[in-house]
Structures are given as C-alpha cells and as structure tokens.
Enzyme design. Structure first.
Site, PDB file in Angstrom:
ATOM      1  N   SER A  73      -3.963   2.382   7.082  1.00 57.82           N
ATOM      2  CA  SER A  73      -2.524   2.233   6.922  1.00 57.82           C
ATOM      3  C   SER A  73      -1.776   3.218   7.825  1.00 57.82           C
ATOM      4  CB  SER A  73      -2.168   2.391   5.438  1.00 57.82           C
ATOM      5  OG  SER A  73      -0.843   2.012   5.181  1.00 57.82           O
ATOM      6  N   ASP A  79      -1.507  -9.196   4.186  1.00 52.57           N
ATOM      7  CA  ASP A  79      -1.080  -7.804   4.081  1.00 52.57           C
ATOM      8  C   ASP A  79       0.441  -7.725   4.200  1.00 52.57           C
ATOM      9  OD1 ASP A  79      -0.635  -5.089   4.248  1.00 52.57           O
ATOM     10  OD2 ASP A  79      -2.245  -4.703   5.683  1.00 52.57           O
ATOM     11  N   HIS A 126      -4.664  -4.612   1.078  1.00 55.37           N
ATOM     12  CA  HIS A 126      -4.284  -3.468   1.900  1.00 55.37           C
ATOM     13  C   HIS A 126      -4.913  -2.183   1.335  1.00 55.37           C
ATOM     14  CE1 HIS A 126      -1.621  -1.262   4.695  1.00 55.37           C
ATOM     15  NE2 HIS A 126      -1.524  -0.380   3.721  1.00 55.37           N
TER      16      HIS A 126
END
Length: 318
Positions: free
Chosen positions: A131, A265, A294
């Site tokens: 991320s 996502d 995610h």
C-alpha cells in the site's frame, strides 16, 4: 531435534528503538544484527497503519521458503506502535515536531535513517512494500539512488491519486477534516482491558472466515495510546500528497520493480493497473487472480508470500 530448530527459527525477535527520535518497532526473522558478511536483507515497509505484527505470517513464510538463509525484517512507521513501559513515544518532542516525523515525508526519511543506522551499506536489499509502503519505497529509491536494491516488490501499490479512488473519496474528509472527532473514542477504547479489546477485535473480524489470528494482538496494540492518531495523521497527508505517479523514478528503476495490483482494490482501481502497464510496456505488472483483499495480511499472508518467493527466486539464485 530438527523440528525444535525449525520452531526456533520461526520465532522472531522484536526490538523497540528510537529512529529519527520516534518509537519504532522492528520485527526480525533470522539474524538480528547485520554485518558486511550478510549479502541479502528482506525489508518490509508496511501500509498504514504501519504495524509490523500484521506481517508476521507473511514474513515467516518468506524466511522459511528461502531456507532461512536471508534475514527478513519489518520496520514500523514512526509512532505506529505502543512503546514499552521504559520508553516514550518520542525522545524529544520538539525535535519530532520540527521533523514532522509522523507525517508522510517524515516517514520516508525515517526509513532511510533506519537503513543508515542499522544496515551495512553493502547489503543487497529486497524491499517489499504494501500500500503506502510502495510509495515510500519509490521515494527512498529516488532520494538515495545508491541503495543496493536487488528487487522492490510493490503489493497493492497506492502510488498515485489516492484521494480520487473510491476508498479515498470516503476517507479524505474523515482523515483530513474530521480525524479529531475520532480521538476521544480512540482514547476511551485505549482504557479498556486488553482482553475486552481482543474480544472486540475478534468480533469486528468475525466476517473473515479464514482470518489469520496473529493479526488480533497487533490490532489491539494499535488501540493503545497515540498509535491510531498517528496513523490517521499520516493518512490525511497521504490524501493530500500522493497525487501524480512518479514516472521518472519508475522508469529509472523499472527492471528492479514488480507491481502487484488487486482486481477489486478500492484504494487502487484496476484502471491504474491498465494505465501504468500501457505507459511502461516492458515493466513487470501483475493483476491479482486470487481475489485477495487490499489488506491481504488479514487472511492471505502465506499465499502472497509464496507468490513473492516465486517471482524473485531467480534473482537470489547464485
């Protein structure tokens, strides 16, 4: 005896240190101190919240599948861990404020400082970002081009236009304008007994059938003190600062980069995958075919680690 040895190697060490003056948790599988004889270090740069305990199963799988040959470390984001009783959140409050160590830029400098202070310069790095950790890795490579990066694996990369994503549109007002409203309930949650907090977290995660239960305790720790507030502060800066994709850095390091995008996502739409793949036709861009979320560490840390091993095994073969 072999089983006993394996169990010992599968048990990590946790260190709490000050880095850039802020409390930092380092989770380590394998060698706990590096010297110039160590050829390769896997370093995990987490998402937000940057709690290293979330990555325990992922890291243990990487460590074991490479035959315990390479240390696998994860460094928390500054201030995203509850300090032990003998330590405070910061060494020097005024210095931490001046550096804005809990902000996005401060977190990037924090990771570079960690490498300078704890990793020999000649160590080959396999950087694994998740991320916002992917954005941090790209910026680290930009700021310090001499880093010896063998590969950088960017999982569910939030590296552009975060506020424009479906999740970003929901969270931007919360993180940028309303986060102070959340501070009181977070403070009240921190006062609850640990056992009650643990039961509460299990209830929240109850809808995940194959939940990795090693994530429960790290989530509980996030509800202690200022950790969640620091994570929200960083999140607000992400919405404001993660704007255009850094094509210059990507182009310069394309052969070292592996991108893995989620098919559903909400932090990084599939559109972003198609666009970057079109712009860099020679790059290594992969789209998830397994339905991983995610926040893959909640239930798919082992599976994602096995994929990463297959992607980079050839690079480490000597």
């Amino acid at each position: 005896m072999e089983n006993m040895g394996t169990e010992c190697r599968d048990e990590p060490q946790t260190d709490f240190i000050y880095c850039c003056g802020a409390i930092t948790e380092v989770l380590k599988f394998g060698s706990c101190q590096l010297n110039s004889g160590h050829k390769v270090l896997f370093l995990i740069i987490p998402g937000n919240p940057g709690v290293v305990g979330f990555y325990r199963t992922f890291m243990q799988t990487l460590h074991s599948m490479f035959g315990y040959r390479h240390p696998v470390w994860a460094v928390s984001h500054a201030g995203h861990c509850a300090p032990p009783d003998s330590m405070d959140m910061v060494e020097d409050a005024s210095s931490a404020t001046d550096r804005d160590v809990f902000g996005l830029n401060g977190q990037i400098e924090h990771k570079l400082a960690f490498l300078r202070e704890h990793v020999p310069r000649d160590t080959n790095l396999v950087l694994v970002g998740h991320s916002i950790g992917c954005y941090i890795i790209l910026d680290m490579m930009k700021r310090d081009p001499e880093l010896k990066v063998l590969k950088a694996v960017l999982l569910f990369p939030t590296i552009e236009r975060m506020a424009e994503t479906p999740q970003g549109k929901v969270m931007t007002p919360v993180l940028c304008h309303m986060r102070y409203v959340a501070y009181l309930p977070l403070f009240l949650l921190s006062l609850l007994p640990e056992g009650f907090k643990s039961s509460l977290i299990k209830l929240v995660f109850g809808g995940i059938p194959s939940l990795d239960h090693t994530v429960v305790q790290p989530t509980v720790s996030l509800l202690s003190g200022d950790c969640a507030a620091n994570a929200m502060y960083m999140g607000g800066q992400e919405m404001r600062k993660v704007l255009e994709r850094d094509d210059v850095t990507i182009k310069k390091n394309l052969e070292k980069l592996i991108f893995y995008y989620g098919a559903t996502d909400h932090w990084c739409p599939v559109q972003y995958y198609h666009e970057i793949k079109q712009d860099f036709p020679k790059g290594d861009f992969r789209l998830c075919e397994n339905g991983f979320r995610h926040a893959f560490v909640l239930d798919a840390g082992r599976q994602v680690a096995k994929m990463v091993v297959e992607w980079i095994r050839g690079v480490l073969r000597t």
